[in-house]
Write a protein that holds these residues in place. Sequence first.
Motif, short mmCIF file in Angstrom:
data_model
loop_
_atom_site.label_atom_id
_atom_site.label_comp_id
_atom_site.label_asym_id
_atom_site.label_seq_id
_atom_site.Cartn_x
_atom_site.Cartn_y
_atom_site.Cartn_z
N GLU A 1 0.82 -1.20 0.00
CA GLU A 1 0.00 0.00 0.00
C GLU A 1 0.86 1.26 0.00
OE1 GLU A 1 -2.40 2.07 -0.75
OE2 GLU A 1 -3.64 0.34 -0.23
N PRO A 2 1.09 1.88 -1.15
CA PRO A 2 1.96 3.07 -1.17
C PRO A 2 1.32 4.31 -0.54
CG PRO A 2 1.15 2.54 -3.39
CD PRO A 2 0.63 1.47 -2.49
N ASP A 3 -0.02 4.42 -0.54
CA ASP A 3 -0.69 5.61 0.01
C ASP A 3 -0.48 5.66 1.53
OD1 ASP A 3 -2.44 7.47 1.03
OD2 ASP A 3 -4.14 6.87 -0.23
N PRO A 4 0.21 6.71 2.03
CA PRO A 4 0.53 6.76 3.48
C PRO A 4 -0.70 6.75 4.38
CG PRO A 4 1.07 8.86 2.41
CD PRO A 4 0.72 7.89 1.31
N ARG A 5 -1.88 7.12 3.83
CA ARG A 5 -3.07 7.14 4.70
C ARG A 5 -3.72 5.76 4.79
NH1 ARG A 5 -7.39 11.36 4.47
NH2 ARG A 5 -7.85 10.55 2.41
N ARG A 6 -3.24 4.80 4.00
CA ARG A 6 -3.92 3.51 3.93
C ARG A 6 -3.19 2.36 4.62
NH1 ARG A 6 -8.50 3.67 0.76
NH2 ARG A 6 -8.71 5.67 -0.28
N ALA A 7 -2.16 2.68 5.38
CA ALA A 7 -1.51 1.64 6.20
C ALA A 7 -0.78 2.33 7.34
CB ALA A 7 -0.53 0.83 5.36
N LEU A 8 -0.82 1.70 8.51
CA LEU A 8 -0.11 2.26 9.66
C LEU A 8 1.38 2.19 9.39
CD1 LEU A 8 -1.63 0.84 12.96
CD2 LEU A 8 -1.58 3.22 12.21
N GLN A 9 2.10 3.20 9.87
CA GLN A 9 3.55 3.16 9.70
C GLN A 9 4.24 3.52 11.01
OE1 GLN A 9 5.34 4.76 6.19
NE2 GLN A 9 7.17 3.67 6.88
N LEU A 10 5.06 2.59 11.50
CA LEU A 10 5.85 2.85 12.70
C LEU A 10 7.01 3.77 12.34
CD1 LEU A 10 5.96 -0.79 14.07
CD2 LEU A 10 5.14 1.19 15.39
N VAL A 11 7.36 4.66 13.26
CA VAL A 11 8.48 5.58 13.03
C VAL A 11 9.71 5.01 13.73
CG1 VAL A 11 9.32 7.94 13.45
CG2 VAL A 11 6.88 7.53 12.92
N PRO A 12 10.84 4.86 12.99
CA PRO A 12 12.04 4.30 13.64
C PRO A 12 12.72 5.30 14.57
CG PRO A 12 12.42 4.64 11.27
CD PRO A 12 11.02 5.13 11.57
N CYS A 13 13.34 4.78 15.62
CA CYS A 13 14.13 5.61 16.54
C CYS A 13 15.46 5.92 15.88
CB CYS A 13 14.48 4.83 17.81
SG CYS A 13 13.10 4.22 18.70
#
Length: 350
Positions: free
Chosen positions: A70-82
């Motif tokens: 899913e390339p659309d950022p609104r259509r999959a959760l994304q964890l932010v790396p430390c």
Amino acid sequence: MNEVLKAYDLEGRPISCTRYGSGHINETWLVVTSRPHLYILQKINSFVFPDTEGLMQNVIRVTRHLREKEPDPRRALQLVPCRDGRLYVRLGDETWRIYEFITGSVCLDQAETMEDFRQSGYAFGHFQEQLADFPAEELVEVIPGFHDTPRRYQALRRAVEEDKAGRAASCREEIAFYLEREQSAGVLTDMLRKGELPLRVTLNDTKLNNVMLDEETHEALCVIDLDTVMPGLAANDFGDSIRYGASTAAEDEKDLDKVRLSMPLYEAFTGGFLAACGGSLTPRELATLPEGARLMTLECGARFLTDYLQGDVYFRVARPEHNLDRTRTQMKLVREMEDHWQEMHRIIRG
Ligand code: ADP
Ligand code: GN1
Ligand code: MG
């Protein structure tokens, strides 16, 4: 909190961090930075989820799989790396993580229209479809036996025998209702054991408020709250949505005349769910969806009754009879499903 944020290289400098949302499990915070950029910061509830390590491994693997599709950022959760590349932070015995904020979205506790419920069906169906090629057996069972209905029945029998709160005599009818249906408790788990149903990635918390909708159109964007992701049965995720969302009354309604299974809501959810994932489910799985609804409702009621008999140790209660009221709504819904059994099947067949 500052110490957690220091572990991240966020876009911009954090300028505010405030409690957010109406979730009952985790502590959720909205972080706004100077860019401006929005993030969701969460502290995982380690009482409900003692295996936070296993939980995060599940979330990392599932979000990665979904994001690849899913390339659309609104259509999959994304964890932010430390800064060190890890996807969560440990602070003493606390575990924290950050997700990208899904912009222009809303999250509803109650469906405002029939279409909202259909959209949630679409989101959960899409989740199922996108994870159909994921090796479900590799996920950690974060709450072992969560939907093992026969095991939930064993717990109910034990609670009746022990009668810790001295309440068994006052709920003979309810106990009898459950015991009369015990034989059917293992229908789906038996089919799984015999290889007749595939093990799937399941969310195990398929409520409307775990789906983000577009704030303008109310179109489904994505599923959130992946903490209870586990190996399970597609029928259980379908079923728990119906149990909770297709009822005409609240889960703890005292007036049972108000508690009905809404067939229009059932049909709306089913329409969305099948449009999104119908093709990836086997014919046997499709045929078990109504059984998933009945069993999730039976199981949930048995859990409420068990808790009532044990003196209200698991579910939060606001009054002494709260768990018994919840047990009774679930019984009424099971009866409603039994009465609408053919129609429930007909709607699945389309
Ligand atoms: P809980 O387990 O406590 O229910 P959730 O993960 O469901 O926690 O998050 C609680 C609330 O935070 C959600 O109902 C939603 O309003 C909001 N939320 C969670 N993740 C996001 C996100 N990535 N973007 C926007 N809002 C979010
Ligand atoms: C609990 O936390 P909440 O309200 O989303 C329970 C579910 C039950 C539900 C009944 C981890 O969910 O299994 O169906 O209550 N979650 C857990 O309201 O036990
Ligand atoms: Mg939630």
